[in-house]
Design a protein around this motif. Structure first.
Motif, PDB file in Angstrom:
ATOM      1  N   VAL A   1      -5.077  13.688  -4.623  1.00  0.00           N
ATOM      2  CA  VAL A   1      -3.868  13.412  -3.839  1.00  0.00           C
ATOM      3  C   VAL A   1      -2.625  13.745  -4.651  1.00  0.00           C
ATOM      4  O   VAL A   1      -2.636  13.712  -5.886  1.00  0.00           O
TER       5      VAL A   1
ATOM      6  N   LEU B   1      -1.338   7.050   3.313  1.00  0.00           N
ATOM      7  CA  LEU B   1      -2.273   8.137   3.017  1.00  0.00           C
ATOM      8  C   LEU B   1      -2.102   9.204   4.091  1.00  0.00           C
ATOM      9  O   LEU B   1      -2.134   8.892   5.292  1.00  0.00           O
TER      10      LEU B   1
ATOM     11  N   ALA C   1       0.583   9.169  -0.499  1.00  0.00           N
ATOM     12  CA  ALA C   1      -0.442   9.939  -1.202  1.00  0.00           C
ATOM     13  C   ALA C   1      -0.973  10.975  -0.226  1.00  0.00           C
ATOM     14  O   ALA C   1      -1.523  10.616   0.821  1.00  0.00           O
TER      15      ALA C   1
ATOM     16  N   ILE D   1       1.133  12.338  -5.069  1.00  0.00           N
ATOM     17  CA  ILE D   1       1.881  11.126  -4.720  1.00  0.00           C
ATOM     18  C   ILE D   1       3.369  11.406  -4.799  1.00  0.00           C
ATOM     19  O   ILE D   1       3.879  11.884  -5.813  1.00  0.00           O
TER      20      ILE D   1
ATOM     21  N   ALA E   1      -5.163   4.853  -5.059  1.00  0.00           N
ATOM     22  CA  ALA E   1      -4.416   6.109  -5.188  1.00  0.00           C
ATOM     23  C   ALA E   1      -4.584   6.680  -6.591  1.00  0.00           C
ATOM     24  O   ALA E   1      -4.806   7.889  -6.775  1.00  0.00           O
TER      25      ALA E   1
ATOM     26  N   ARG F   1       0.819  -1.212   0.000  1.00  0.00           N
ATOM     27  CA  ARG F   1       0.000   0.000   0.000  1.00  0.00           C
ATOM     28  C   ARG F   1       0.852   1.261   0.000  1.00  0.00           C
ATOM     29  O   ARG F   1       2.029   1.249   0.357  1.00  0.00           O
TER      30      ARG F   1
END
Lengths: 288, 288
Positions: free
Chosen positions: B62, B40, B69, B64, B55, B37
Motif C-alpha cells: 500500500v 483502505l 492506504a 499511505i 497498514a 483507522r
C-alpha cells in the motif's frame, strides 16, 4: 447464515436445545447453603440464613450457638421492625409489603417480614404463577406478558399472564385471584377455575440476595375469546404464543424472566410439548 | 409479579417496547468511521478501513498518504493471499470462502477477500435474509430458525428461515436460492418467488471486528402446508411464530441474532404489525 460466520467442532459447542432447557433450571439452583451464612431459627424452627455481619448486628435479639442464630419465639414479632431498621446498613430496601415467615411452605406462620428483607434473611418467599393457555387446532398456545419497563426487577422480560408474591395472611390461591384481577383484568369466576399443578422450589443467589422461592404453579384453560387487559401497569402487553415456540425463545437468550422458565418448562412437559426421555428436566424441577 | 419486586420511578425506567425496538437498530450502528483507522482504497475506490498496525504490516503493498492506504489496482489480486498470511498476526481466521470486494454494493468487483478477513480490512460483506411468512386467519406468522448450537457466531439464537453471506461471483438472489435449498430444504421453484424488499446497511463494532454489512432482505409467502426441514446442520429447528409476538421476544433480551432484529423490524413495519408514528424506526433502518 448471515455474514462472517462458520461452524466449529462439537467439542466446543454451545448446548443443544435440550441441554439449554436443563441449564435454565440448574441456574436457579446456584446457592450453596448455608455456605458462609448462619442458620436463622425461631425457636426450634429453621426459617432462614443470614450473613455473620447481620447476625452480629442483630445483637441480643438472637442467641448464637453452633452456627445457628436463634430468635426467641416470644420476641419474633420484633423481627420485622428490626429488619426495617437495618435495611440501609445491609443494602436492601423495604417495600411496605409483609410476607409470612415459616419453616416450610405448609408450616405454621411464625411472624412476618418485609418482602424487601427476605433475601438478606434467607427467608422463603412464596409466589404464584399462572399458565393461561388456549387449545387451538394448531396446538396449545400460552398467554405471555411483557413485564412493564418500570418494574424494578427484570423490566421488559417475558412472564406468565398472572403472577405475584403471596403477602402475609393470604393463601396462594387468594393471591392468584387478586393478581388475576389486578394484572390481567380477569374475572374471578374465570380465574377460580385455575388448578394447582406443581410447586417448584429453588435456592438462588441473585443480585438482590438469596432467593429461597417456592412457586405455586397453576394451569387455566382460557376461552378463545378472552383477551387479557393490562390493568395495573405491571404488564405492558399480553401476547398469545404457540407453546411449541417457547423452548427456542427461552433458550436463545435471556428474554424470559429467570424463574418463569421453570414454570413454563413444567407446563410444556405436562402438556407433552417437550419430552424428557431421561427424566432430567423433571428431576431438576423437583416435580414428578 | 413474582417475588421480591416492586416498581420504581419512570425517570430510571428501562425502555418501553417502542424505544427498545429502536435501540436494537441503533446498537448495530455503533462504529465510528474512520475513527482510529486509515481508509483502505484500491486505486480511487474506497473499499475499507484498516488499523494503523495493519497498514504498516502491509508494507509496500500500500501507499499511505493523507490517512488513506491505497492498493495499486494492478496489484489488487494480491490482497487475498496477503490477508491470509497476516491472519494469525492480526487475530482473525480465514474461512476458505471468498467475498467480492467493492466500493459499494452496486459497484464493480475490484478483487476478492476471505470472509474471515472482512472485519480486519473493514470491507463490506453482503448477506441475504429471507422472511418466510404464512398468512393465517389469526394473523401473519413467520418461520423462525433456531441456529445450531455448533455455529461459531450466535449459537442457539433465533434467525430468519434462510440466510447467508454472498460469496464471490454470486448474486444475492443466487445466494438466496442456494441457501434456501441447503438450510431449509426449500425447492428452488418456491424460493424463486421471493421478492427483494429492502437493503439494510450498518457499520458495527463486534467481537470479530468491524462489520460493514449490507443485508438484502426478501419476503416469501409460504403455503400453509410447507414445513422447512433443517437440511445442512446450520439450523437446529424451525418454528412458526405469530409476527405479533416478535417485538416482545426481540426486546426482552438477546434471543434474536443481532442483525436479524433489523430484518424483522423492517418486515413488521411493512406488514403493519408494528407502527412507526414518528418514522424513527424507518429512519434508523435507512428504509423508506
Amino acid at each position: 447464515m448471515g455474514n462472517g460466520e462458520d461452524q466449529h467442532p462439537p467439542a466446543a459447542s454451545a448446548p443443544t436445545l435440550d441441554a439449554a432447557l436443563l441449564a435454565l433450571i440448574t441456574q436457579c439452583h446456584n446457592a450453596i447453603l448455608p455456605g458462609e451464612r448462619l442458620t436463622l431459627a425461631i425457636g426450634a424452627a429453621h426459617v432462614g440464613y443470614i450473613a455473620p455481619a447481620l447476625a452480629t448486628a442483630l445483637g441480643s435479639f438472637v442467641t448464637i450457638e453452633r452456627h445457628t442464630a436463634t430468635i426467641d419465639p416470644a420476641e419474633a414479632h420484633r423481627l420485622n421492625p428490626i429488619a426495617t431498621s437495618l435495611a440501609a446498613q445491609f443494602g436492601y430496601r423495604t417495600r411496605g409489603e409483609d410476607f409470612d415467615v415459616r419453616h416450610a411452605p405448609d408450616s405454621p406462620v411464625l411472624t412476618q417480614l418485609d418482602r424487601g428483607a427476605l433475601p438478606a434473611f434467607g427467608v422463603i418467599g412464596q409466589g404464584v404463577h399462572l399458565n393461561g393457555y388456549v387449545r387451538r387446532a394448531d396446538g396449545i398456545h400460552l398467554w405471555i406478558a411483557r413485564r412493564s419497563a418500570t418494574k424494578k426487577l427484570d423490566p421488559g422480560k417475558l412472564d406468565n399472564i398472572v403472577g405475584g408474591g403471596v403477602s402475609a395472611g393470604m393463601t396462594p390461591f387468594e393471591t392468584l385471584l387478586k393478581e388475576a384481577a389486578e394484572e390481567a383484568a380477569m374475572p374471578a369466576t374465570l380465574a377460580a377455575r385455575a388448578t394447582e399443578t406443581a410447586r417448584i422450589a429453588y435456592d438462588m443467589e441473585r443480585p438482590e440476595g438469596l432467593r429461597r422461592d417456592v412457586l405455586y404453579c397453576y394451569d387455566l384453560e382460557l376461552p378463545d375469546d378472552f383477551t387479557p387487559q393490562a390493568a395495573d401497569g405491571e404488564v405492558e402487553a399480553f401476547i398469545l404464543m404457540p407453546a411449541a415456540a417457547l423452548p427456542a425463545i427461552m433458550t436463545a437468550g435471556d428474554a424470559v424472566k429467570f424463574n418463569v422458565n421453570l414454570v413454563l418448562i413444567d407446563f410444556l412437559l405436562r402438556h407433552g410439548v417437550i419430552d424428557d426421555l431421561t427424566g432430567a428436566l423433571r428431576r431438576a424441577l423437583g416435580v414428578s
